[in-house]
Write an enzyme that holds these catalytic residues in place. Sequence first.
Site, short mmCIF file in Angstrom:
data_model
loop_
_atom_site.label_atom_id
_atom_site.label_comp_id
_atom_site.label_asym_id
_atom_site.label_seq_id
_atom_site.Cartn_x
_atom_site.Cartn_y
_atom_site.Cartn_z
N ASP A 168 0.97 -1.44 -0.20
CA ASP A 168 0.03 -0.27 0.23
C ASP A 168 0.82 1.07 0.09
OD1 ASP A 168 -2.43 1.59 -0.15
OD2 ASP A 168 -2.95 1.17 2.27
N CYS A 275 -14.36 -0.51 9.25
CA CYS A 275 -15.13 -0.69 9.11
C CYS A 275 -15.51 -2.17 8.64
CB CYS A 275 -16.47 0.34 8.31
SG CYS A 275 -18.37 -0.63 8.11
#
Length: 387
Positions: A168, A275
């Site tokens: 990432d 989430c």
Amino acid sequence: MAANTVNNIAVNNTLTFATAVDVKQWIKAQAQALGFADCGFLSVHHPLFIQQTERLQQWLAKGYEGQLQFMHNNHQLRAHPEQLVEGAKTIISVRMDYLTQTPTPRAVTDYHYPNQGIIARYARGRDYHKTMRSRLKQLALRIEAMLPEWQHLNIGSEQDFIFRPFSDSAPIFERPIADAAGLGWTGKHTLLINKQAGSFFVLGELFMSLELPDDAPVKEHCGSCSACIDICPTQAIVAPYELNASACISYLTIEHDGVIDSKYRRAIGNRIFGCDDCQLICPWNRYANLASVDDFAPRHNLDSSSLLELWQWQEAEFMKKTEGSPLRRTGYVNFLRNIAIALGNADGSKEIITHLRTRLAIHSAMLDEHITWAIKEQQDKLESFEP
């Protein structure tokens, strides 16, 4: 490792590699020994990079990126990853499981604890990016040590070894690479799903100069299931395989800077960093595996902290307890913003209102807006219970 495990021949207690496939099998075994659940191989010249760049541009045209302006940059490098690391021929895609406790299958139970701050499961321990890159570098060094054994295979092992690990950390199509390399298929929530391991894992890449055969993608197995789409609190999954990031709670609580639109605040509930709902409901996560790496273990009770406890963290405490943690990314004031929203959504309590008021007119007008909203939400709840 037994010689027949990698389909090569043991001669005088040394390994003789017959084909490039044997090299791949050896690398996969080393990756697993370093804590990676699996790995796959893909050429830097694979056609997916051009295809994905076109799809990204179509997605950006719909305005789904929110404040993720970096998504508009470096399309040339995304489309031509060989330009990112000069001399690279192959990308090794790896995945690493991160669950430390198996969740209840197909059940989003976090809302059962409205006064507790819910942090996405990947972010409760050490920042995985550092762990991933460190272990990818170890894998590269193991590969480099074996190069003399592979010089007869014409895979580039006779040349200087070039490698670079990523997690990432560059304009790379991380999930599509893993998909094409056979680590799983892309689910309707746009995350990667593995038939034997669900989706609770993180991804990383090792670019290297060896030229090895591609792995094959796997068949997708979502079928007619729409559980992830149906469960999304903010309806951010606007269609199968299409995410409006600007409406996703993970984006709103981590990447979004400043005021969160009031239309999303109740839906955010008690989620203060990320989430997991679309993963928790996914039937394939009944096969989710637990982490083999200690770094994902929750720190500072981040798997069970009350909202009021977190609300009282001063900035010095936030900086100390988020050292080496993904939570540092959101910043202190935005962290308080998220908690204020969660406190507004918590059970009605005069104590919560009192604590909310202690931070008014201290940090920023942006935070004050969320505190004022939360106080109003709490007052409305208390009034609704009055006879």
